[in-house]
Structure formats: C-alpha cells, structure tokens
Scaffold this active site. Structure first.
Site, short mmCIF file in Angstrom:
data_model
loop_
_atom_site.label_atom_id
_atom_site.label_comp_id
_atom_site.label_asym_id
_atom_site.label_seq_id
_atom_site.Cartn_x
_atom_site.Cartn_y
_atom_site.Cartn_z
N ILE A 10 0.77 -1.20 -0.11
CA ILE A 10 0.06 0.35 0.23
C ILE A 10 0.85 1.06 -0.35
CG2 ILE A 10 -2.25 1.57 1.06
CD1 ILE A 10 -2.70 -0.93 2.97
N GLY A 12 1.53 5.13 0.28
CA GLY A 12 0.82 6.88 0.97
C GLY A 12 -0.21 6.50 2.36
N SER A 15 -0.95 8.92 6.85
CA SER A 15 -2.53 9.26 7.18
C SER A 15 -3.69 8.96 6.48
CB SER A 15 -1.78 10.47 7.70
OG SER A 15 -1.96 11.93 5.84
N TYR A 156 -5.93 18.42 -9.98
CA TYR A 156 -6.48 16.89 -9.52
C TYR A 156 -7.72 16.29 -10.18
CZ TYR A 156 -7.63 14.01 -5.78
OH TYR A 156 -8.26 13.09 -4.78
#
Length: 296
Positions: A10, A12, A15, A156
């Site tokens: 995984i 990132g 947080s 984004y």
C-alpha cells in the site's frame, strides 16, 4: 492446510485512507494478509506504528517508498520476500486547489507525477510477477473527481480522469492473466491532508489571477467546500465504496452525457443558489433526502 498470507503493498500510509486500510488488513482476525505499508517520509510513521499496535513487525511492515522515483520503487520491492506482491493498493496522492492562473506548471506536473505516473510506475513494477503467477489484484484510490470535474480542482480532477482511463483500459487485458482491477471513487474524505490544504489555499495569494476569479474562489468556492466536508465528508475508515450522498450530483452526468446539465447545475448551486446548496448539504448529512437513482 491454510493458504499463505497474501502480500499487500500500500502506498501513502502516513495518514488517512492508506493508514486505516493498512491497519485494518494487518488486524484481520484470520491473518490473511502480510501488509507492507509504505510512505515517502519515514519520519511520519509514528501514527501508523501506534495504530498498528501488536501487528507491527508481525502482519505489518513499514517501508520507505517514493512513487515518483524508479529507484525507490525498485528498492522497496527488493525488500519484499521473493519480490512478490499479490495485492497492490495505489493510494499515494497529492491535491491542488485554486484558480488556474495562480498555479505554477511545476505544481501541476507534481500532481500528475504523483497521482498518475506514480501509480503507473508501481503497476509496471509488480505486473510482470502477477502475470507470471497468473493472479493478482490492483486497487486504485481514484475519486468522484475522476468521473466529473469540480470547479477550482481542474488539475487534480484531470489526474484522476487519467487514472480512470488508464486502468479501465488495462483491466480488459489483465483479465487474460486472472488479474483484477478495482477503482475506488470516494466523495469528500475528511483527513488532516484535506484540512491543511484548504487552510493553506485560503490565505494563498495566487498571483496573476484576476480579482473576479479570486472573489469567486474565496467567497463562493471555499465556504461551499468547507460546508461540503463538514456535512457529508466520509472518514478514512468508511472509504470502501463511493460516498452515496454524492450520488445526486454524479447522476446528473449520467442523465445528460454531454455534461451540460452537470455544469449548469453546479454553477447555479455555487454562484446563484448558495442557500439552497447549504440546505441540501445539511439534508444529505442527516439523511432526510431519500433519493434513489434507477438505471435507465
């Protein structure tokens, strides 16, 4: 004989969604997963290690991984026993909010290098092994903004649109190898990352932006965005499926594939019907609007 645990990588995990997912899988009572929870800056691993508890060093390992670096990806995979990844979760990402004229090209390129090319870089690294073993699962944390654009989030949203097109195309080929792709498309998610981003842009100068656009951004978009997160924002723990409360706006694009209905409605809600927008958000938060969308 019990099956061997599946190795889950995984990205990132310092947080938010990545941290919560890593901890949930590591605490699986059947111990079906061996989690490699990664992050770019290991100086931020404290929250993950605290949340992992006794799983740390048992079913969860923390590793350094910068998805923007080929060398970092290779180094991370070399530390995994056999180099085999059964499940890849592309979660690492960065945001960028604000008037287009006030954003640097370097900042835009960083969004794509992390959100899009970072995911591509990881997939290219694990795919040969998955194909050889004829099995695997790739999970991509996309966004509702990968399905439709949102004002002042142009770059984004574009990075998430790119993810959607890339992985939808790849999914067709990978079925031949028994490799499956899952796109997760959450609505607003309440994290420290999102909070800090909104706080930063609220005081940013955005040079070269005309006064009218700055007015629209500061006096319309930012208040509406804060209300959206306050009213219908999901917690990272809830991100297992798209936020159903966001469905009414998402449905507008399905009803009118040209996108015109979505654009006009979003414009009116943000700039003309602000009170109605705030009322609608409150109703969605308390569940008093029971809207069901049927397929046509």
């Amino acid at each position: 004989m019990a099956d061997a645990p599946r190795t889950v990588l995984i990205s990132g995990c310092s947080s938010g969604i990545g941290l919560e997912l890593a901890v949930q899988l590591a605490h699986d009572h059947r111990q079906r997963y061996q989690v490699v929870a990664t992050m770019r800056d290991l100086g931020k691993k404290g929250a993950l290690e605290a949340a992992a508890g006794e799983a740390l060093g048992q079913t969860l390992t923390v590793a350094q991984l910068d998805v923007c670096s080929d060398e970092s990806v290779a180094q991370c995979l070399s530390c995994i026993q056999g180099g085999e990844v059964d499940v890849l979760v592309n979660n690492a990402g960065v945001g960028l909010v604000g008037p287009l004229e006030g954003l640097s090209l370097a900042a835009m390129q960083n969004v794509f290098d992390t959100n899009f090319f970072g995911a591509v870089r990881l997939v290219r690294a694990v795919l040969p092994g998955m194909k050889k073993r004829r099995k695997g699962h790739i999970v991509v944390v996309s966004s509702v903004m990968g399905l439709q654009g949102v004002v002042f989030n142009e770059v984004y949203a574009a990075s998430k649109f790119a993810l959607e097109g890339f992985f939808e195309s790849l999914a067709v080929q990978l079925l031949q190898f028994n490799i499956f792709i899952t796109l997760v498309e959450p609505g607003p998610v309440v994290t420290d990352f999102e909070g800090k981003l909104l706080e930063q842009v609220s005081t940013a100068e955005f040079p070269d932006t005309d006064p009218d656009t700055l007015h629209y951004f500061r006096d319309f978009y930012l208040p509406a965005s804060r209300e959206l997160f306050r009213s219908v924002g999901q917690s990272p723990q809830d991100v297992a499926q798209t936020n159903a409360r966001y469905t009414p706006l998402a449905a507008l694009k399905a009803v009118d594939p040209s996108g015109s209905l979505y654009v006009r409605t979003s414009h009116r809600l943000l700039f003309r019907w602000t009170r109605f927008l705030n009322l609608g958000l409150r109703c969605l938060a308390c569940g008093c609007l029971r809207i069901r969308i049927w397929p046509r």
